[in-house]
Design an enzyme around this catalytic site. Structure first.
Site, PDB file in Angstrom:
ATOM      1  N   SER A  96      13.331  -9.222 -13.081  1.00  0.00           N
ATOM      2  CA  SER A  96      13.354  -9.809 -11.739  1.00  0.00           C
ATOM      3  C   SER A  96      11.953  -9.956 -11.162  1.00  0.00           C
ATOM      4  O   SER A  96      11.029  -9.211 -11.509  1.00  0.00           O
ATOM      5  CB  SER A  96      14.185  -8.882 -10.852  1.00  0.00           C
ATOM      6  OG  SER A  96      13.962  -9.145  -9.496  1.00  0.00           O
ATOM      7  N   TYR A 109      15.018  -1.227  -6.791  1.00  0.00           N
ATOM      8  CA  TYR A 109      15.509  -2.184  -7.785  1.00  0.00           C
ATOM      9  C   TYR A 109      14.362  -2.688  -8.664  1.00  0.00           C
ATOM     10  O   TYR A 109      14.459  -2.699  -9.895  1.00  0.00           O
ATOM     11  CB  TYR A 109      16.177  -3.345  -7.050  1.00  0.00           C
ATOM     12  CG  TYR A 109      16.742  -4.428  -7.935  1.00  0.00           C
ATOM     13  CD1 TYR A 109      17.972  -4.266  -8.557  1.00  0.00           C
ATOM     14  CD2 TYR A 109      16.053  -5.626  -8.123  1.00  0.00           C
ATOM     15  CE1 TYR A 109      18.502  -5.272  -9.354  1.00  0.00           C
ATOM     16  CE2 TYR A 109      16.579  -6.632  -8.919  1.00  0.00           C
ATOM     17  CZ  TYR A 109      17.802  -6.455  -9.530  1.00  0.00           C
ATOM     18  OH  TYR A 109      18.313  -7.452 -10.318  1.00  0.00           O
ATOM     19  N   LYS A 123      13.842  -2.035 -12.666  1.00  0.00           N
ATOM     20  CA  LYS A 123      13.707  -3.146 -13.614  1.00  0.00           C
ATOM     21  C   LYS A 123      12.412  -3.001 -14.415  1.00  0.00           C
ATOM     22  O   LYS A 123      12.377  -3.265 -15.615  1.00  0.00           O
ATOM     23  CB  LYS A 123      13.717  -4.490 -12.866  1.00  0.00           C
ATOM     24  CG  LYS A 123      15.100  -4.921 -12.391  1.00  0.00           C
ATOM     25  CD  LYS A 123      15.968  -5.358 -13.570  1.00  0.00           C
ATOM     26  CE  LYS A 123      17.384  -5.730 -13.171  1.00  0.00           C
ATOM     27  NZ  LYS A 123      18.255  -5.923 -14.338  1.00  0.00           N
TER      28      LYS A 123
END
Lengths: 324, 324
Positions: free
Chosen positions: B126, B150, B154
């Site tokens: 991402s 997040y 990742k």
């Protein structure tokens, strides 16, 4: 103030402990715990510190350490590069998961203390997070891309420290230390070992082997600077770091021919001629992928100071290890 | 060839599954397993795929999946950004440790098969690995520095994929997908949700709220491009990736005013006037820290192709979701 040094039996850990004990114990600092897999030995000062031994991959040990609520935690413990590369699971268990356990231990203490416990966490990271091709000087925005297990493990540690700091569980910094020379003692199995040998052995009248071409450049700091970096970090206002907790530290960029020249200027050609060139392609390939030069703007702005030049680095070795 | 899609019930996972089933099942690909916490539903084609449900933070589930020896593993499963930020442990358990379990499962199969099992591992990463300040266009050397849980999770996944690939246990790639618009369905709690709403709702005759200033730029791809990226990765010779397994993917850099203009050109001002400006400082602060533009040279050279422009992205939504 309570200090915990994890990895206190290593070359840097012992020097850091000595520096704190000698200069600051019973002033601001009243409690020092030295932790490692083997008991660290600090000459004299026997009553100024506690010793604990164990393995940071064991969460129970972590709890014991954190229950003492150290205000500053230095995390210098690691399986070295060659070992981590050969022993995949051991490297990841200790270097990455061990660090994670430690951060989790702190987070849990933060939570059970309703946020009143929030230590400074100072982490020894490494240039091994980087790989080439490099720009002429690596700036603070250059992406790490580890090509060793050790580097990957250190980088995972950095990301976790950034995250745990951002979430407010602790106040961390990851210091990407330059290669530390001149290390005292015997050569070890690290690919970087020759960087200390080619200075240390000749100064002690012994031949040393240079396995790589003289034009190779790399990024250095003396053990004295490493200790100054670590101690400066403890005094730093971490708010200045924002959400970027990893720092490329300042150092001395120097080719091997310049290192030899510096040795010659300090100790004469008789000494520098003890360096024998015996090329080793395997070591050359490894060292070729190491950073050569940095623009460590952020760290410099934050007050981290490098050695003046490579002669300075040699002189520090002479002062600390020969003239004592 | 066996394919495993982890996270197959998500918007991208289902489209990827449909694309493979429709175009390639019973050709080169004879076995497709769709895995998620809830059973994915693919219309028709009921006999072309297997379904498994479970949680990737459970190592037993991982073993079951890997014991089937899939040749290509798509790992698209994740707790979304907002959830990961609110639920620290859950996010790290599923997004980071879940991915690690998966890689460990593959490594163990690699070892017990004496290296004969070595799948391709295609990971949806991402833009959340990045944070500002940014250069005018982010190049392939720009350092990630996540400022969300997040993004940090990742990035840990990326480092592990790089490491497991470098050690030869699997052959992985981490694709840093642009923000995918126009998503069908209802708005969700993601900060990026409005980017789909301001196109989707007006095209369906409904008002949409724009919470940020019109000059904000960001990096986009259509769901169709996302599927093409994922399918292109499966055909790619991973040797070309060397030891740099993370790729910034090409996309469309576009300001909101340009998005509105594109909508106007396609559907008229009556439609674009359904966008109501209601500033939301909280969303603006988040989106302000997102990447605006990339030079995705490596991915482009490797054959990844972006949408032509934002009108193209809108037209894809109309073709896929309205004109069907």
């Amino acid at each position: 103030m309570k200090i915990l040094i994890i990895g206190a039996a290593g070359m840097i850990g012992m020097r850091l402990a000595r520096s704190i004990i000698k200069n600051d114990f019973n002033g601001e600092i009243h409690d020092i715990t030295l932790f490692d897999v083997i008991p660290p030995k600090i000459e004299n000062h026997k009553n100024s510190y506690k010793i604990k031994t164990g393995d940071i991959s064991d969460p129970n040990i972590i709890s014991e350490l954190i229950n003492q609520k150290p205000d500053i935690i230095y995390h210098l413990a690691a399986i070295v590069s060659g070992d981590a590369e050969e022993n995949f699971e051991k490297g990841w268990d200790i270097n990455a998961k061990g660090t994670w356990h430690l951060l989790e231990g702190i987070r849990k203490k933060f939570l059970t203390s309703n946020g009143s416990y929030k230590p400074k966490f100072i982490y020894a990271s490494s240039l091994a997070v980087f790989s080439g091709p490099y720009p002429s000087a690596i700036n603070d925005d250059f992406s790490p891309n580890p090509e060793t297990s050790y580097g990957a493990q250190k980088l995972v540690g950095e990301i976790l420290i950034n995250e745990y700091s951002r979430k407010g569980f602790l106040d961390g910094v990851a210091l990407r230390l330059p290669t530390i020379v001149v290390r005292p003692g015997k050569p070890n199995k690290a690919a970087s070992s020759f960087y200390s040998s080619i200075i240390r052995e000749p100064l002690n009248g012994i031949e040393a082997i240079l396995p790589v071409p003289e034009n190779l450049c790399h990024w250095f700091a003396s053990p004295l600077s490493a200790i100054r970096f670590l101690r400066h970090a403890a005094k730093l206002d971490f708010k200045k770091l924002g959400n970027r907790r990893s720092l490329n530290l300042p150092g001395v960029s120097c080719s091997i021919s310049d290192q030899i020249l510096a040795l010659e200027e300090i100790a004469g050609t008789k000494t520098s001629k003890l360096i024998k060139k015996i090329p080793d392609k395997k070591i050359e390939d490894i060292v070729n992928n190491w950073p050569q030069n940095f623009m460590a703007d952020r760290a410099i702005e934050l007050g981290f100071v490098a050695d003046k030049d490579f002669k300075d680095i040699i002189q520090i070795y002479i002062n600390e290890e020969i003239n004592t």
